[in-house]
Write a protein that holds these residues in place. Structure first.
Motif, PDB file in Angstrom:
ATOM      1  N   ILE A   1       0.846  -1.201   0.000  1.00 39.44           N
ATOM      2  CA  ILE A   1       0.000   0.000   0.000  1.00 39.44           C
ATOM      3  C   ILE A   1       0.879   1.248   0.000  1.00 39.44           C
ATOM      4  CG2 ILE A   1      -1.636   1.348   1.383  1.00 39.44           C
ATOM      5  CD1 ILE A   1      -2.738  -1.451   2.349  1.00 39.44           C
ATOM      6  N   LYS A   2       1.886   1.251   0.853  1.00 41.93           N
ATOM      7  CA  LYS A   2       2.791   2.402   0.940  1.00 41.93           C
ATOM      8  C   LYS A   2       3.506   2.626  -0.394  1.00 41.93           C
ATOM      9  CE  LYS A   2       6.214   4.355   4.065  1.00 41.93           C
ATOM     10  NZ  LYS A   2       7.088   4.120   5.218  1.00 41.93           N
ATOM     11  N   LEU A   3       3.928   1.539  -1.023  1.00 43.15           N
ATOM     12  CA  LEU A   3       4.614   1.630  -2.308  1.00 43.15           C
ATOM     13  C   LEU A   3       3.685   2.208  -3.380  1.00 43.15           C
ATOM     14  CD1 LEU A   3       7.185   1.080  -3.938  1.00 43.15           C
ATOM     15  CD2 LEU A   3       6.391  -1.281  -4.238  1.00 43.15           C
ATOM     16  N   ILE A   4       2.470   1.736  -3.432  1.00 43.70           N
ATOM     17  CA  ILE A   4       1.508   2.222  -4.426  1.00 43.70           C
ATOM     18  C   ILE A   4       1.195   3.701  -4.190  1.00 43.70           C
ATOM     19  CG2 ILE A   4      -0.905   2.035  -5.180  1.00 43.70           C
ATOM     20  CD1 ILE A   4      -0.480  -1.059  -4.820  1.00 43.70           C
ATOM     21  N   LYS A   5       1.018   4.073  -2.950  1.00 47.50           N
ATOM     22  CA  LYS A   5       0.748   5.487  -2.642  1.00 47.50           C
ATOM     23  C   LYS A   5       1.942   6.364  -2.989  1.00 47.50           C
ATOM     24  CE  LYS A   5      -2.830   4.894   0.830  1.00 47.50           C
ATOM     25  NZ  LYS A   5      -3.238   5.136   2.217  1.00 47.50           N
ATOM     26  N   SER A   6       3.147   5.821  -2.852  1.00 45.15           N
ATOM     27  CA  SER A   6       4.350   6.613  -3.137  1.00 45.15           C
ATOM     28  C   SER A   6       4.494   6.953  -4.621  1.00 45.15           C
ATOM     29  CB  SER A   6       5.606   5.890  -2.639  1.00 45.15           C
ATOM     30  OG  SER A   6       5.978   4.839  -3.511  1.00 45.15           O
ATOM     31  N   ILE A   7       3.803   6.211  -5.480  1.00 41.19           N
ATOM     32  CA  ILE A   7       3.844   6.525  -6.919  1.00 41.19           C
ATOM     33  C   ILE A   7       2.619   7.325  -7.355  1.00 41.19           C
ATOM     34  CG2 ILE A   7       5.382   4.610  -7.502  1.00 41.19           C
ATOM     35  CD1 ILE A   7       2.898   3.124  -8.593  1.00 41.19           C
ATOM     36  N   GLY A   8       1.818   7.757  -6.391  1.00 41.16           N
ATOM     37  CA  GLY A   8       0.690   8.629  -6.687  1.00 41.16           C
ATOM     38  C   GLY A   8      -0.634   7.956  -6.961  1.00 41.16           C
ATOM     39  N   ALA A   9      -0.719   6.652  -6.749  1.00 38.74           N
ATOM     40  CA  ALA A   9      -1.973   5.932  -6.978  1.00 38.74           C
ATOM     41  C   ALA A   9      -2.701   5.739  -5.644  1.00 38.74           C
ATOM     42  CB  ALA A   9      -1.697   4.586  -7.642  1.00 38.74           C
ATOM     43  N   ASP A  10      -3.956   5.347  -5.732  1.00 38.42           N
ATOM     44  CA  ASP A  10      -4.815   5.150  -4.572  1.00 38.42           C
ATOM     45  C   ASP A  10      -5.196   3.675  -4.465  1.00 38.42           C
ATOM     46  OD1 ASP A  10      -5.648   6.931  -2.691  1.00 38.42           O
ATOM     47  OD2 ASP A  10      -7.406   7.610  -3.796  1.00 38.42           O
ATOM     48  N   VAL A  11      -5.151   3.113  -3.280  1.00 39.63           N
ATOM     49  CA  VAL A  11      -5.571   1.729  -3.076  1.00 39.63           C
ATOM     50  C   VAL A  11      -7.047   1.733  -2.676  1.00 39.63           C
ATOM     51  CG1 VAL A  11      -5.228  -0.390  -1.767  1.00 39.63           C
ATOM     52  CG2 VAL A  11      -3.252   0.996  -2.439  1.00 39.63           C
ATOM     53  N   VAL A  12      -7.875   1.093  -3.487  1.00 41.49           N
ATOM     54  CA  VAL A  12      -9.305   1.007  -3.241  1.00 41.49           C
ATOM     55  C   VAL A  12      -9.604  -0.094  -2.225  1.00 41.49           C
ATOM     56  CG1 VAL A  12     -11.529   0.449  -4.324  1.00 41.49           C
ATOM     57  CG2 VAL A  12      -9.876   1.886  -5.526  1.00 41.49           C
ATOM     58  N   GLU A  13      -8.894  -1.234  -2.372  1.00 39.74           N
ATOM     59  CA  GLU A  13      -9.137  -2.378  -1.492  1.00 39.74           C
ATOM     60  C   GLU A  13      -8.001  -3.371  -1.619  1.00 39.74           C
ATOM     61  OE1 GLU A  13     -13.198  -4.455  -0.865  1.00 39.74           O
ATOM     62  OE2 GLU A  13     -12.119  -5.811  -2.225  1.00 39.74           O
TER      63      GLU A  13
ATOM     64  N   GLU B   1      -7.665 -14.984   5.439  1.00 45.22           N
ATOM     65  CA  GLU B   1      -7.222 -14.026   6.437  1.00 45.22           C
ATOM     66  C   GLU B   1      -7.103 -14.730   7.781  1.00 45.22           C
ATOM     67  OE1 GLU B   1      -8.617  -9.782   8.460  1.00 45.22           O
ATOM     68  OE2 GLU B   1      -9.867 -10.715   6.927  1.00 45.22           O
ATOM     69  N   LEU B   2      -5.980 -14.522   8.440  1.00 46.95           N
ATOM     70  CA  LEU B   2      -5.791 -15.005   9.810  1.00 46.95           C
ATOM     71  C   LEU B   2      -6.241 -13.863  10.722  1.00 46.95           C
ATOM     72  CD1 LEU B   2      -2.305 -16.733   9.415  1.00 46.95           C
ATOM     73  CD2 LEU B   2      -4.588 -17.701   9.061  1.00 46.95           C
ATOM     74  N   SER B   3      -7.544 -13.810  10.982  1.00 45.77           N
ATOM     75  CA  SER B   3      -8.137 -12.641  11.627  1.00 45.77           C
ATOM     76  C   SER B   3      -7.632 -12.405  13.045  1.00 45.77           C
ATOM     77  CB  SER B   3      -9.661 -12.711  11.589  1.00 45.77           C
ATOM     78  OG  SER B   3     -10.133 -13.967  11.927  1.00 45.77           O
ATOM     79  N   SER B   4      -7.199 -13.433  13.736  1.00 47.74           N
ATOM     80  CA  SER B   4      -6.703 -13.242  15.102  1.00 47.74           C
ATOM     81  C   SER B   4      -5.415 -12.418  15.138  1.00 47.74           C
ATOM     82  CB  SER B   4      -6.472 -14.596  15.787  1.00 47.74           C
ATOM     83  OG  SER B   4      -5.486 -15.328  15.094  1.00 47.74           O
ATOM     84  N   LEU B   5      -4.700 -12.324  14.007  1.00 45.82           N
ATOM     85  CA  LEU B   5      -3.472 -11.528  13.947  1.00 45.82           C
ATOM     86  C   LEU B   5      -3.752 -10.051  13.657  1.00 45.82           C
ATOM     87  CD1 LEU B   5      -1.149 -14.031  12.046  1.00 45.82           C
ATOM     88  CD2 LEU B   5      -1.328 -13.629  14.507  1.00 45.82           C
ATOM     89  N   ASN B   6      -5.006  -9.733  13.302  1.00 48.77           N
ATOM     90  CA  ASN B   6      -5.472  -8.362  13.112  1.00 48.77           C
ATOM     91  C   ASN B   6      -4.622  -7.556  12.136  1.00 48.77           C
ATOM     92  OD1 ASN B   6      -7.392  -6.381  13.536  1.00 48.77           O
ATOM     93  ND2 ASN B   6      -6.286  -5.482  15.259  1.00 48.77           N
ATOM     94  N   GLY B   7      -4.193  -8.179  11.057  1.00 52.06           N
ATOM     95  CA  GLY B   7      -3.381  -7.499  10.050  1.00 52.06           C
ATOM     96  C   GLY B   7      -4.089  -6.359   9.363  1.00 52.06           C
ATOM     97  N   ARG B   8      -5.399  -6.458   9.237  1.00 50.15           N
ATOM     98  CA  ARG B   8      -6.138  -5.395   8.540  1.00 50.15           C
ATOM     99  C   ARG B   8      -6.047  -4.062   9.269  1.00 50.15           C
ATOM    100  NH1 ARG B   8     -11.623  -6.230   6.842  1.00 50.15           N
ATOM    101  NH2 ARG B   8     -11.035  -8.342   6.292  1.00 50.15           N
ATOM    102  N   ALA B   9      -5.755  -4.083  10.573  1.00 49.08           N
ATOM    103  CA  ALA B   9      -5.617  -2.841  11.339  1.00 49.08           C
ATOM    104  C   ALA B   9      -4.424  -2.006  10.864  1.00 49.08           C
ATOM    105  CB  ALA B   9      -5.482  -3.150  12.825  1.00 49.08           C
ATOM    106  N   LYS B  10      -3.433  -2.635  10.231  1.00 48.39           N
ATOM    107  CA  LYS B  10      -2.247  -1.930   9.736  1.00 48.39           C
ATOM    108  C   LYS B  10      -2.450  -1.304   8.359  1.00 48.39           C
ATOM    109  CE  LYS B  10       1.215  -4.800  12.012  1.00 48.39           C
ATOM    110  NZ  LYS B  10       2.262  -5.797  11.793  1.00 48.39           N
ATOM    111  N   LEU B  11      -3.540  -1.616   7.697  1.00 47.51           N
ATOM    112  CA  LEU B  11      -3.675  -1.274   6.286  1.00 47.51           C
ATOM    113  C   LEU B  11      -4.156   0.148   6.017  1.00 47.51           C
ATOM    114  CD1 LEU B  11      -5.148  -4.611   4.902  1.00 47.51           C
ATOM    115  CD2 LEU B  11      -2.754  -3.977   5.310  1.00 47.51           C
ATOM    116  N   GLY B  12      -5.133   0.612   6.742  1.00 49.47           N
ATOM    117  CA  GLY B  12      -5.675   1.941   6.494  1.00 49.47           C
ATOM    118  C   GLY B  12      -6.534   2.036   5.249  1.00 49.47           C
ATOM    119  N   VAL B  13      -6.828   0.899   4.624  1.00 52.51           N
ATOM    120  CA  VAL B  13      -7.728   0.828   3.470  1.00 52.51           C
ATOM    121  C   VAL B  13      -8.635  -0.384   3.680  1.00 52.51           C
ATOM    122  CG1 VAL B  13      -6.037   1.883   1.899  1.00 52.51           C
ATOM    123  CG2 VAL B  13      -6.198  -0.606   2.041  1.00 52.51           C
ATOM    124  N   PRO B  14      -9.757  -0.451   2.984  1.00 54.29           N
ATOM    125  CA  PRO B  14     -10.624  -1.626   3.123  1.00 54.29           C
ATOM    126  C   PRO B  14      -9.916  -2.918   2.706  1.00 54.29           C
ATOM    127  CG  PRO B  14     -11.803   0.160   2.025  1.00 54.29           C
ATOM    128  CD  PRO B  14     -10.347   0.567   2.107  1.00 54.29           C
TER     129      PRO B  14
END
Length: 177
Positions: A138-150, A156-169
Motif C-alpha cells: 500500500i505504501k509503495l503504491i501510494k508513493s507513486i501517486g496511486a490510490d488503493v481502493v481495497e 485471512e488469519l483474523s486473530s493476527l489483526n493485520g487489517r488494522a495496519k492497512l488503512g484501506v478496506p
C-alpha cells in the motif's frame, strides 16, 4: 450453484499442514484450490463477483501468489495487471519499499511507469496475516501517486489483526482465527 456453495467448495479445498514451516505453525495452503478445478472455478467466480462492480483502474498482484490471482481478475474485468515483486526481480527503473518480516527485512519493488497518474488500485494476494507485507505494498503504491481502493485476499488469519495496519478496506473470502 450459489455463492454459499461455492465458498464451501473453496474452503474444503484449502489444505492444512501442521508444523510448517516450523513447529507450532498451522499452514493453510491455497494450492489445494488450484489442484481442484471445481474449487478453482468457484474461487474465480467469487473473486469476480466481488470485484465486478468496483471502480478500479489497475489490478496489482503481490509476489508471488498474487500473480496467480491478479491476472484472472484482470482479464475478467478488462483492467491491466501490474506485479509488485521482491527486490531484484523486475527489470528497468523501479521504486522500492522496505518492510519488516517476523525475522528480518525484505524489499518490494514496482516498475516506474507501470501505474501512471492517480489510478485506483485493487491489491490481490493469497493471505492477510500480520499485515506487514500488504501495508508495504500500500505504501509503495501510494508513493507513486496511486490510490488503493481495497486489498483482496483468499484467506485471512483474523486473530493476527493485520487489517488494522492497512488503512484501506480489506476483503477476504475465508477467515481463520
Amino acid at each position: 450453484m450459489d455463492n454459499i456453495e461455492k465458498l464451501k467448495i473453496v474452503k474444503e479445498a484449502v489444505k492444512t499442514y501442521e508444523n510448517f514451516p516450523k513447529n507450532g505453525i498451522i499452514y493453510k495452503d491455497i494450492f489445494g484450490i488450484f489442484q481442484n478445478v471445481t474449487a478453482m472455478r468457484a474461487m474465480n467466480d467469487l473473486l469476480i463477483d466481488h470485484v465486478n462492480h468496483m471502480d478500479v483502474d489497475v489490478i496489482v498482484g503481490l509476489d508471488s501468489r498474487g500473480f496467480l490471482l491478479g491476472p484472472l481478475i484482470s482479464v475478467a474485468i478488462n483492467k491491466p495487471f501490474v506485479p509488485i515483486r521482491k527486490k531484484g526481480k523486475l527489470p528497468g527503473n523501479v521504486k522500492r519499499e522496505n518492510y519488516k518480516l517476523e525475522y528480518g527485512e525484505a524489499t518490494f519493488e514496482i516498475q516506474i511507469g507501470s501505474i501512471s497518474g492517480e489510478k485506483k488500485v485493487l491489491i490481490v494476494d493469497d493471505l492477510l496475516a500480520t499485515g506487514g507485507t500488504m501495508a508495504a505494498a500500500i505504501k509503495l503504491i501510494k508513493s507513486i501517486g496511486a490510490d488503493v481502493v481495497e486489498c483482496l485476499v483468499i484467506m485471512e488469519l483474523s486473530s493476527l489483526n493485520g487489517r488494522a495496519k492497512l488503512g484501506v478496506p480489506a476483503y477476504s473470502l475465508i477467515q481463520y482465527d
